[in-house]
Design a protein around this motif. Structure first.
Motif, PDB file in Angstrom:
ATOM      1  N   ALA A  70       0.820  -1.212   0.000  1.00 18.05           N
ATOM      2  CA  ALA A  70       0.000   0.000   0.000  1.00 18.05           C
ATOM      3  C   ALA A  70       0.860   1.272   0.000  1.00 18.05           C
ATOM      4  N   LYS A  71       2.172   1.080  -0.075  1.00 19.27           N
ATOM      5  CA  LYS A  71       3.130   2.200  -0.097  1.00 19.27           C
ATOM      6  C   LYS A  71       3.094   3.024   1.189  1.00 19.27           C
ATOM      7  N   LYS A  72       2.858   2.339   2.285  1.00 21.97           N
ATOM      8  CA  LYS A  72       2.901   2.981   3.602  1.00 21.97           C
ATOM      9  C   LYS A  72       4.146   2.452   4.309  1.00 21.97           C
ATOM     10  N   ASN A  73       5.284   3.026   3.909  1.00 16.29           N
ATOM     11  CA  ASN A  73       6.579   2.485   4.301  1.00 16.29           C
ATOM     12  C   ASN A  73       6.884   2.610   5.788  1.00 16.29           C
ATOM     13  N   VAL A  74       6.529   3.720   6.392  1.00 12.46           N
ATOM     14  CA  VAL A  74       6.812   3.903   7.820  1.00 12.46           C
ATOM     15  C   VAL A  74       6.083   2.838   8.635  1.00 12.46           C
ATOM     16  N   GLU A  75       4.823   2.597   8.289  1.00  6.07           N
ATOM     17  CA  GLU A  75       4.036   1.586   8.992  1.00  6.07           C
ATOM     18  C   GLU A  75       4.626   0.187   8.767  1.00  6.07           C
ATOM     19  N   ALA A  76       5.042  -0.086   7.534  1.00  7.39           N
ATOM     20  CA  ALA A  76       5.644  -1.391   7.226  1.00  7.39           C
ATOM     21  C   ALA A  76       6.906  -1.597   8.057  1.00  7.39           C
ATOM     22  N   LEU A  77       7.760  -0.596   8.089  1.00  6.73           N
ATOM     23  CA  LEU A  77       9.013  -0.709   8.847  1.00  6.73           C
ATOM     24  C   LEU A  77       8.737  -0.952  10.331  1.00  6.73           C
ATOM     25  N   SER A  78       7.747  -0.260  10.877  1.00  4.76           N
ATOM     26  CA  SER A  78       7.489  -0.419  12.312  1.00  4.76           C
ATOM     27  C   SER A  78       7.044  -1.841  12.643  1.00  4.76           C
ATOM     28  N   HIS A  79       6.316  -2.481  11.737  1.00  3.70           N
ATOM     29  CA  HIS A  79       5.893  -3.859  12.005  1.00  3.70           C
ATOM     30  C   HIS A  79       7.042  -4.850  11.830  1.00  3.70           C
ATOM     31  N   ILE A  80       7.880  -4.630  10.835  1.00  2.95           N
ATOM     32  CA  ILE A  80       9.033  -5.527  10.664  1.00  2.95           C
ATOM     33  C   ILE A  80       9.942  -5.431  11.887  1.00  2.95           C
ATOM     34  N   GLU A  81      10.151  -4.217  12.356  1.00  2.00           N
ATOM     35  CA  GLU A  81      11.051  -4.016  13.495  1.00  2.00           C
ATOM     36  C   GLU A  81      10.516  -4.616  14.794  1.00  2.00           C
ATOM     37  N   LYS A  82       9.247  -4.977  14.824  1.00  2.00           N
ATOM     38  CA  LYS A  82       8.668  -5.629  16.008  1.00  2.00           C
ATOM     39  C   LYS A  82       8.977  -7.128  16.038  1.00  2.00           C
ATOM     40  N   ILE A  83       9.525  -7.644  14.951  1.00  2.00           N
ATOM     41  CA  ILE A  83       9.849  -9.075  14.870  1.00  2.00           C
ATOM     42  C   ILE A  83      11.284  -9.264  15.349  1.00  2.00           C
ATOM     43  N   PRO A  84      11.461  -9.981  16.458  1.00  2.00           N
ATOM     44  CA  PRO A  84      12.824 -10.196  16.954  1.00  2.00           C
ATOM     45  C   PRO A  84      13.689 -10.918  15.913  1.00  2.00           C
ATOM     46  N   ASN A  85      14.900 -10.467  15.763  1.00  2.00           N
ATOM     47  CA  ASN A  85      15.897 -11.106  14.893  1.00  2.00           C
ATOM     48  C   ASN A  85      15.428 -11.238  13.437  1.00  2.00           C
ATOM     49  N   PHE A  86      14.687 -10.263  12.946  1.00  2.00           N
ATOM     50  CA  PHE A  86      14.172 -10.370  11.573  1.00  2.00           C
ATOM     51  C   PHE A  86      15.289 -10.454  10.542  1.00  2.00           C
ATOM     52  N   ARG A  87      16.462  -9.933  10.861  1.00  2.00           N
ATOM     53  CA  ARG A  87      17.585  -9.977   9.904  1.00  2.00           C
ATOM     54  C   ARG A  87      18.085 -11.408   9.675  1.00  2.00           C
ATOM     55  N   GLN A  88      17.751 -12.308  10.565  1.00  2.00           N
ATOM     56  CA  GLN A  88      18.192 -13.692  10.421  1.00  2.00           C
ATOM     57  C   GLN A  88      17.307 -14.484   9.463  1.00  2.00           C
ATOM     58  N   GLU A  89      16.211 -13.885   9.044  1.00  2.00           N
ATOM     59  CA  GLU A  89      15.339 -14.526   8.060  1.00  2.00           C
ATOM     60  C   GLU A  89      15.426 -13.726   6.772  1.00  2.00           C
ATOM     61  N   LYS A  90      16.019 -14.333   5.777  1.00  2.65           N
ATOM     62  CA  LYS A  90      16.353 -13.625   4.548  1.00  2.65           C
ATOM     63  C   LYS A  90      15.169 -12.890   3.930  1.00  2.65           C
ATOM     64  N   GLU A  91      14.013 -13.518   3.848  1.00  4.38           N
ATOM     65  CA  GLU A  91      12.868 -12.875   3.199  1.00  4.38           C
ATOM     66  C   GLU A  91      12.375 -11.654   3.990  1.00  4.38           C
ATOM     67  N   LEU A  92      12.413 -11.744   5.302  1.00  9.53           N
ATOM     68  CA  LEU A  92      12.040 -10.585   6.115  1.00  9.53           C
ATOM     69  C   LEU A  92      13.058  -9.460   5.965  1.00  9.53           C
ATOM     70  N   PHE A  93      14.326  -9.832   5.914  1.00 14.53           N
ATOM     71  CA  PHE A  93      15.390  -8.847   5.731  1.00 14.53           C
ATOM     72  C   PHE A  93      15.226  -8.169   4.368  1.00 14.53           C
ATOM     73  N   LYS A  94      14.860  -8.941   3.348  1.00 13.41           N
ATOM     74  CA  LYS A  94      14.630  -8.372   2.017  1.00 13.41           C
ATOM     75  C   LYS A  94      13.454  -7.404   2.030  1.00 13.41           C
ATOM     76  N   LEU A  95      12.392  -7.785   2.715  1.00 16.00           N
ATOM     77  CA  LEU A  95      11.232  -6.902   2.823  1.00 16.00           C
ATOM     78  C   LEU A  95      11.629  -5.603   3.521  1.00 16.00           C
ATOM     79  N   TYR A  96      12.431  -5.728   4.549  1.00 14.51           N
ATOM     80  CA  TYR A  96      12.883  -4.547   5.301  1.00 14.51           C
ATOM     81  C   TYR A  96      13.711  -3.618   4.420  1.00 14.51           C
ATOM     82  N   THR A  97      14.711  -4.179   3.736  1.00 12.66           N
ATOM     83  CA  THR A  97      15.567  -3.324   2.904  1.00 12.66           C
ATOM     84  C   THR A  97      14.797  -2.756   1.711  1.00 12.66           C
ATOM     85  N   ALA A  98      13.906  -3.544   1.132  1.00  9.11           N
ATOM     86  CA  ALA A  98      13.089  -3.043   0.019  1.00  9.11           C
ATOM     87  C   ALA A  98      12.214  -1.882   0.481  1.00  9.11           C
ATOM     88  N   THR A  99      11.699  -1.971   1.687  1.00  9.21           N
ATOM     89  CA  THR A  99      10.867  -0.899   2.235  1.00  9.21           C
ATOM     90  C   THR A  99      11.696   0.360   2.468  1.00  9.21           C
TER      91      THR A  99
END
Length: 183
Positions: A70-99
């Protein structure tokens, strides 16, 4: 109930959500995403439903995907950052960097993607993203170097060739740029 109409699936999912019948809501929302893979509503409401079902990790991931679409990047980032160790899961890390890139947060994206390349050195997407971030910041030498290093690892990756060509072009080396556009 099956439906060929995405709006019906979305509506049923939301109705069951509001009536706190979360498994039924989830069923319709999953059908919606299956029919319309880029449905921001489908992911967002799936995520909200999963959060109500106390499935926090998957819930935050789905909400983040919904906001990303929906192109609501700030909201997307805040939810990804609520996931502990999201950088250890490649697809979540990709979603984070893409956002980050989509939100034009290039400095933060650069830092995160550099970290991702160290963690996942054989992943072409992160190498491409890093070369793109440098390019968008007009750091054409870094963009070119990253793209050329990536081409050594992934010689058939067309996207890296395009970034290399674009970087050569930005550096006014058009003769070299055309050789990479042609590959």
């Amino acid at each position: 109930l099956q439906s060929d109409y995405p709006s019906v699936l979305a509506g049923l999912g939301k109705v069951y959500y509001h009536y706190q019948q979360y498994p039924k809501a989830l069923n319709y929302l999953k059908q919606l995403v299956k029919k319309v893979p880029n449905s921001s509503d489908g992911y967002l409401w799936q995520g909200k439903t999963l959060l109500k079902m106390n499935q926090l990790k998957k819930g935050h991931e789905m909400v983040a995907k919904g906001y990303f679409l929906a192109k609501k990047n700030v909201e997307a980032l805040s939810h990804i950052e609520k996931i502990p160790n999201f950088r250890q899961e490649k697809e979540l890390f990709k979603l984070y960097t893409a956002t980050l890139v989509k939100g034009q947060l290039y400095k933060k994206a650069e830092e995160e993607i550099q970290q991702a390349v160290k963690i996942y050195p054989k992943d072409v997407d992160f190498v491409f993203d890093l070369s793109q971030v440098y390019y968008r910041q007009k750091q054409y030498q870094k963009s070119l170097r990253t793209a050329l290093d990536g081409i050594k690892l992934f010689p058939r990756n067309h996207y890296l060739h395009v970034v290399a060509a674009s970087s050569f072009g930005a550096l006014k080396q058009n003769d070299k740029a055309t050789t990479y556009y042609e590959k």
